[in-house]
Write an enzyme that holds these catalytic residues in place. Structure first.
Site, PDB file in Angstrom:
ATOM      1  CG  ASN A 392     -23.553  47.242  31.185  1.00  0.00           C
ATOM      2  OD1 ASN A 392     -22.408  47.390  31.060  1.00  0.00           O
ATOM      3  ND2 ASN A 392     -24.412  48.244  31.403  1.00  0.00           N
ATOM      4  CG  HIS A 423     -28.994  52.536  34.272  1.00  0.00           C
ATOM      5  ND1 HIS A 423     -28.598  51.537  35.273  1.00  0.00           N
ATOM      6  CD2 HIS A 423     -28.733  51.788  33.050  1.00  0.00           C
ATOM      7  CE1 HIS A 423     -27.980  50.277  34.618  1.00  0.00           C
ATOM      8  NE2 HIS A 423     -28.039  50.945  33.174  1.00  0.00           N
TER       9      HIS A 423
END
Length: 544
Positions: A392, A423
């Protein structure tokens, strides 16, 4: 750890591969049957699932291939975006049309894909972007970045809370907060880049901040430019994030010459200055990677379910070393899902002409400016940092630029906490990132204190690499499992079955092998450099 999280479904039939001690045939058959039954149960993170909020046009296809409609919509929209990206690059090339038209088309296509996938929930993208734009317009440059950060991240967290605890706890699917996570990254990145360019001196910025700083604007970007940056069709569903400066260069068609000048170093043929590099080879290569990743995930995810690692029968009857092997293999089988999503998103941007980063030494073009994953770097990582740096990637850059480089107190812990908040609100996320903070500090201590002893010869270096590779893969799997399980109970059950052993080892390493912070190290090196410079000046003065 990604903005897009496909829903996991129970498998209807699958072959079973079981890691078990040497036992009788009957005992092994009993374990395989129990494992198959366990794999066919709904995962504990998906006891309830929500119906798709987007278009139902592809419902017959969803029924035919036995996949959730939201996943079918997502893949169909990404394939459509890939085709539109090729059309966008050829027929709306900067030499044929104006930036205004390119902004309008990119924005309208993005909204269409959002409506198709998420229905009226896609209005949250406009609300989040509109609130932040209002803050940017009406607040001063000195405090704009703080207010925008709070409003943008706060609205994202509010939507995540309502989605999880009000509407559908455990909906582990392509939900509407996924694109909002990428929009949050883009908005906060842009406001920091504007402030760096208009309110800070060059000496106060790092090298990356100097490059990304927006200095040429005298007013805020127009609403169209702002929405195009946040909601363009190339990145509305799965990102990746990018800087506003790079996106503007792509829309205006000026993204190739600066990159060429930066990487050419005067040693390349002039033909690269005359012809625009083609992304065809990069796109084909990445689409092949997508196909392999998707095939690997669909074939392995049912064979190696992650939740089986906390099955009571498995834990009680399987030796610990085989539990370690199974944990690694189950997490290895899970990763191709993310490789598929991120690589496909990268291919879409490249097909539109976005993502050029320069030329290799052999003159071939590079298309990795906004790439989100380096698969070999992940699977062959020999340190916790190496794994994170290749996973990521754009989110890692965002966390570094808006938090790590700017937080005055304990930037490592602050960065992990921001990552957890970004998140979502599942407890497993926080368990993962709290554990990750300790693991990162321990890995840094080992690298600084032990690694130098293995650099005296090539053979010792290879031994060190093998040991640290195995340790890194196990530590990552151990750290990330709560992120997959989501809930506190299953996560603590797993850690208790391992007696919190890696937590204890990491804490002992941090206490026994202290390491200077990177900022302190950099400051000492800078002081040493200044001291050396002063000594040289004094010697010159004496000589004079």
């Amino acid at each position: 750890m990604t903005a897009y999280q496909p829903r996991r479904r129970s498998s209807s039939s699958s072959s079973v591969f079981i890691i078990a001690p040497a036992e009788g045939r009957g005992a092994r058959r009993g374990k395989e049957t129990a494992r198959k039954d366990y794999a066919q149960r709904p995962s504990m993170a998906t006891q309830t699932t929500a119906s798709c909020t987007g278009s139902t046009l592809l419902q017959p296809l969803s029924d035919m291939i036995n996949l959730p409609l939201d996943q079918v919509n997502f893949v169909a929209c990404q394939v459509f975006a890939l085709l539109m990206a090729v059309w966008f690059r050829i027929y709306l090339h900067p030499s044929k049309t104006s930036p205004f038209i390119r902004h309008v088309v990119a924005t309208l296509l993005g909204f269409y894909l959002a409506l198709f996938c998420f229905g009226w929930y896609s209005l949250h993208f406009l609300v989040q972007s509109g609130l932040s734009y209002g803050v940017m317009v009406f607040s001063g440059l000195e405090h704009m970045h703080r207010y925008c950060f709070i409003v943008t991240l706060g609205y994202l967290i509010l939507c995540q809370i309502t989605r999880v605890y009000v509407f559908d706890y455990g909906m582990y699917s392509a939900d509407f907060t996924g694109p909002m996570m990428v929009i949050t990254q883009k908005i906060t990145s842009m406001v920091f880049e504007i402030r760096d360019g208009l309110c800070k001196r060059e000496s106060q910025l790092t090298s990356s901040q100097k490059y990304l700083a927006i200095r040429y604007v005298t007013q805020m970007p127009s609403l169209l430019e702002y929405l195009s940056y946040n909601c363009n069709f190339m990145g509305i569903l799965a990102g990746p994030t990018c800087s506003y400066k790079d996106y503007s260069s792509f829309i205006e068609g000026t993204c190739y010459q600066p990159r060429h000048r930066q990487h050419a170093n005067g040693g390349e043929n002039g033909k690269h200055q005359q012809s625009e590099p083609s992304p065809k080879n990069a796109v084909i290569s990445k689409l092949c990677t997508c196909a392999v990743s998707l095939g690997a995930y669909l074939s392995l995810c049912k064979v190696l379910p992650v939740e089986y690692a906390i099955n009571d029968d498995f834990v009680s009857s399987t030796p610990f070393h085989l539990q370690v092997v199974y944990l690694y293999l189950s997490m290895l089988a899970l990763r191709p899902k993310y490789y598929f999503v991120w690589t496909l998103a990268d291919a879409i941007n490249n097909a539109a002409g976005f993502g050029f980063s320069g030329y290799n030494k052999d003159g071939s073009p590079q298309w990795d400016l906004i790439s989100n994953v380096r698969i070999l770097g992940i699977e062959l990582a020999t340190s916790f940092k190496m794994f994170i740096d290749n996973w990521n990637i754009q989110t890692g850059h965002w966390l570094k630029r808006v938090c790590y480089e700017r937080c005055p107190i304990n930037p490592t812990a602050a960065t992990f906490m921001l990552s957890a908040m970004w998140h979502g609100v599942y407890p497993g996320y926080y368990l993962t990132f709290i554990t990750g903070t300790t693991m990162t500090l321990a890995a840094r201590a080992i690298r600084h204190n032990i690694r130098p002893y293995f650099l005296v010869s090539d053979s010792l270096k290879r031994i060190y690499d093998v040991i640290t590779w195995a340790g890194t893969q196990v530590a990552i799997s151990y750290t990330v499992l709560p992120f997959v399980l989501l809930a506190v109970g299953p996560s603590l059950k797993f850690y208790m079955s391992w007696y919190f052993c890696l937590h204890l080892v990491a804490l002992l390493v941090v206490l026994a092998l202290p390491v200077k912070s990177r900022r302190r190290q950099a400051k000492e090196e800078q002081d040493s450099l200044h001291s050396s410079t002063d000594n040289n000046c004094n010697q010159k003065d004496k000589a004079t």
